[in-house]
Scaffold this motif. Structure first.
Motif, PDB file in Angstrom:
ATOM      1  N   VAL A  67      13.431 -34.786 -30.271  1.00 57.75           N
ATOM      2  CA  VAL A  67      14.409 -36.120 -30.702  1.00 57.75           C
ATOM      3  C   VAL A  67      13.524 -36.890 -31.225  1.00 57.75           C
ATOM      4  CG1 VAL A  67      15.341 -38.125 -29.843  1.00 57.75           C
ATOM      5  CG2 VAL A  67      16.191 -35.739 -28.874  1.00 57.75           C
ATOM      6  N   THR A  68      12.434 -37.323 -30.756  1.00 51.35           N
ATOM      7  CA  THR A  68      11.427 -38.034 -31.771  1.00 51.35           C
ATOM      8  C   THR A  68      10.904 -37.532 -32.960  1.00 51.35           C
ATOM      9  OG1 THR A  68      10.403 -38.732 -29.289  1.00 51.35           O
ATOM     10  CG2 THR A  68       8.991 -39.079 -31.499  1.00 51.35           C
ATOM     11  N   LEU A  69      10.827 -36.230 -33.038  1.00 51.70           N
ATOM     12  CA  LEU A  69      10.296 -35.612 -34.352  1.00 51.70           C
ATOM     13  C   LEU A  69      11.493 -35.890 -35.531  1.00 51.70           C
ATOM     14  CD1 LEU A  69       8.622 -32.141 -33.859  1.00 51.70           C
ATOM     15  CD2 LEU A  69       7.872 -34.349 -34.887  1.00 51.70           C
ATOM     16  N   ASN A 112      12.066 -39.305 -36.541  1.00 52.51           N
ATOM     17  CA  ASN A 112      10.890 -39.614 -37.376  1.00 52.51           C
ATOM     18  C   ASN A 112      10.409 -41.047 -37.554  1.00 52.51           C
ATOM     19  OD1 ASN A 112       8.809 -38.748 -38.991  1.00 52.51           O
ATOM     20  ND2 ASN A 112       9.881 -38.969 -40.881  1.00 52.51           N
ATOM     21  N   ARG A 113      10.190 -41.868 -36.430  1.00 56.33           N
ATOM     22  CA  ARG A 113       9.855 -43.296 -36.470  1.00 56.33           C
ATOM     23  C   ARG A 113       8.575 -43.366 -35.893  1.00 56.33           C
ATOM     24  NH1 ARG A 113      15.088 -44.981 -32.483  1.00 56.33           N
ATOM     25  NH2 ARG A 113      16.469 -44.963 -34.244  1.00 56.33           N
ATOM     26  N   PRO A 114       7.678 -44.033 -37.075  1.00 54.91           N
ATOM     27  CA  PRO A 114       6.413 -43.831 -36.790  1.00 54.91           C
ATOM     28  C   PRO A 114       5.901 -44.485 -35.624  1.00 54.91           C
ATOM     29  CG  PRO A 114       6.949 -44.574 -38.954  1.00 54.91           C
ATOM     30  CD  PRO A 114       8.403 -44.362 -38.224  1.00 54.91           C
ATOM     31  N   ASN A 115       6.253 -45.382 -35.040  1.00 58.39           N
ATOM     32  CA  ASN A 115       5.932 -45.958 -33.814  1.00 58.39           C
ATOM     33  C   ASN A 115       6.162 -45.160 -32.652  1.00 58.39           C
ATOM     34  OD1 ASN A 115       4.743 -48.062 -32.149  1.00 58.39           O
ATOM     35  ND2 ASN A 115       6.847 -48.637 -31.572  1.00 58.39           N
ATOM     36  N   GLU A 116       7.217 -44.305 -32.680  1.00 54.98           N
ATOM     37  CA  GLU A 116       7.574 -43.556 -31.385  1.00 54.98           C
ATOM     38  C   GLU A 116       6.576 -42.320 -31.807  1.00 54.98           C
ATOM     39  OE1 GLU A 116      11.715 -42.446 -31.510  1.00 54.98           O
ATOM     40  OE2 GLU A 116      12.357 -44.560 -30.986  1.00 54.98           O
TER      41      GLU A 116
END
Length: 132
Positions: free
Chosen positions: A93-95, A98-102
């Motif tokens: 989900v994080t990939l 694609n939110r840089p902070n996450e």
């Protein structure tokens, strides 16, 4: 079957450790880290399944210290597998988001799951070395 399960669970250690520490060093979650998490999960689940088949075929449960270690391993192992599954899904989900902070902060979660996973791994080794 025991040798196969030991190889699978040791492979899980290698892949999961590689993914967690490589992600931590890189400072950002990458696709190959997620692949390493998924492989670690698959190897661990397969090895755990084989171990459970072996345990079911052996009616004599360990007693004493070995029994306690085996019980702790079973409970923490189930928790670790669940956390590894959640971790792998959350990594995907994080990939995708694609939110840089996450992507940069994901390693904190990875390290926590890895540390929980080490408990049943070490308990499993210890229980196999202790006589009932």
């Amino acid at each position: 079957m025991l040798a196969v399960s030991i190889i699978l669970i040791s492979s899980a250690l290698v892949f999961y450790t590689l993914g967690v520490w490589a992600e931590r060093r890189a400072g950002v979650l990458r696709p190959w880290h997620v692949a390493s998490f998924v492989l670690g999960l698959a190897f661990d689940a397969s090895g755990t399944w084989i171990m459970s088949v072996i345990a079911q075929s052996n009616p004599a449960a360990p007693t004493g210290v070995a029994g306690v270690l085996t019980s702790v391993m079973a409970v923490t192992g189930a928790l670790a597998l669940l956390l590894m599954l959640v971790h792998a899904v959350w990594a995907v989900v994080t990939l995708v988001r694609n939110r840089p902070n996450e992507l940069r902060r994901f390693h904190t979660w990875s390290l926590a799951v890895w540390l929980v996973w080490l408990v049943p791994y070490i308990m499993g080794m210890a229980s196999s070395m202790v006589k009932a």
